[in-house]
Design an enzyme around this catalytic site. Structure first.
Site: not given
Ligand code: UDP
Length: 386
Positions: A99, A121, A135, A211, A213, A244
């Site tokens: 995504d 997926e 995403e 990690h 957003r 990350h």
């Protein structure tokens, strides 16, 4: 012979397409397919650490990562470059997984070039366009451009049916992340031996990844305060946090967690090291999608640091819990699992809810022979406790 262009850009995509690339390059598949592995370079170092575990290299590297890249600009650049590349290579099939911006651009690029697109997926939905952002939009938009939807689970197939996609185009194959996990666990780790052997085997290990957003800002600080208080309360536990590289996470982690004796802050790990560390963990705290899939296969109880998840299967099976990003809730739930062995044992079950390790085989058979073999993925019941 079909020419299959497989496009990837980030670490999780590399991990999840690698088993398919490897399969298509071995007998008997290689006499039916020629694979070109295309990297957009949306991630750079992380991608390399993932491909290395499978001894893979991109055949074409568009190397489009720039400092502080904005999603809209990156989508435009990838779309433009893939448009030229598809015109030059003229593949019969384009495949992408997941995504990300890369996937959205690959799906649109293939659609515009009239090349059939396979989405690996497919059908994951959180139900909110805000989370994960952007995403959830990428997945929905990619679906519109897709010819073959490779759904990992029945729930993801149902999401696609609800959106009006045709049942004959949806294939429940399991998640290729489980193919990758099994192949890497089948051999000893070739990387990270210092880290793996440096953790006293008598101490319990809590593995942490953060990690996304949605966690940036105050939520990350709340998660890190919670880690500090857990470390104080459970001196026998070692916390390992592979950071990350995104500065929004890394700088705050260093500011808030450096100097706490039990918390090991390390750079993002090579996939093989990370997998072996997960297998050794007593508890996992994560906001990662891939880790939510892997941990149940390993029987490691998992606290999901998010408000919603597009992977509800592990929570439904009772091996993961959605705890959000509130300091108090994270601390209380993790403390209960660290202090009550019975509670921990209830969650420490190996469940194959996301795949049986044969997803790539099913995808290859649909793409090259037009039918799925073996039959669609159906998760077995709970396996024995660890
Ligand atoms: N992973 C890794 N090294 C690390 C942390 C995670 O190789 O230090 C792997 C992990 O096993 C999983 C994937 O990276 O397969 C998840 O990627 P990420 O969390 O970046 O993305 P998401 O799955 O949330 O999209």
């Amino acid at each position: 012979m079909k020419h299959v262009a497989i496009v990837l850009g980030t670490r999780p995509e590399a991990i999840k397409v690698a088993p398919l690339v490897q399969l298509l390059r071995t007998d008997p598949w290689k006499s039916h397919a020629r694979v070109t592995l295309v990297s957009t370079g949306q991630h750079r170092e992380l991608l390399r650490g993932a491909l290395d575990a499978f001894d893979l290299r991109a055949d074409v590297d568009l190397d489009l990562m720039t400092h502080a890249q904005k999603p809209g600009e990156l989508t435009g650049r990838i779309l433009q470059r893939l448009g030229h590349l598809f015109a030059e290579l003229s593949p019969d099939i384009v495949v992408a997984q997941g995504d990300t911006t890369t996937v959205l651009a690959a799906a649109m690029g293939a659609f515009l070039a009239k090349i059939p697109f396979a989405h690996v997926e497919a059908g994951l939905r959180s139900g909110s366009l805000e989370e994960p952002f952007p995403e959830e939009m990428h997945r929905r938009a990619a679906a519109v451009c897709t010819k073959w939807h490779f759904a990992p689970t029945q729930a993801s197939k149902q999401n696609l049916l609800r959106e009006g996609f045709s049942e004959s185009d949806i294939f429940v194959v399991g998640n290729t992340s489980i193919d990758a996990l099994r192949s890497v666990l089948a051999r000893p780790a070739r990387t990270g031996s210092d880290l793996l052997s440096g953790i006293d085997s008598s101490r319990r290990l809590v593995l942490v990844t953060v990690h996304r957003r949605e966690s940036f800002g105050e939520s990350i600080r709340a998660i890190f305060r919670s880690l500090r208080s857990l470390a104080e309360r459970f001196p026998d536990v070692v916390f390992v946090y592979p950071m990350h590289p995104n500065p929004a996470v890394r700088e705050v982690a260093i500011e808030m967690l450096r100097g706490v004796e039990q918390i090991r802050l390390v750079d993002a790990l090579a996939y093989e090291t990370f997998v072996h560390l997960q297998a050794r963990a007593h508890l996992i705290l994560t906001d990662s999608g891939g880790v939510q899939e892997e941990a149940p296969s390993l029987g490691v109880p998992t606290l999901v640091l998010r408000n919603t998840t597009e992977r509800p299967e592990a929570v439904k099976s009772g091996v993961a819990a959605l705890v959000g990003m509130d300091e108090q809730t994270i601390t209380t739930t993790a403390a209960a699992l660290l202090s009550d062995p019975r509670r921990h044992a209830q969650m420490a079950k190996k469940v194959s809810v996301y795949g049986d390790g044969r997803a790539s085989e099913r995808i290859a058979s649909v793409l090259l022979h037009g039918r799925m073999s073996p039959d669609e993925f159906a998760p077995p019941h709970l396996e024995e406790a660890r």
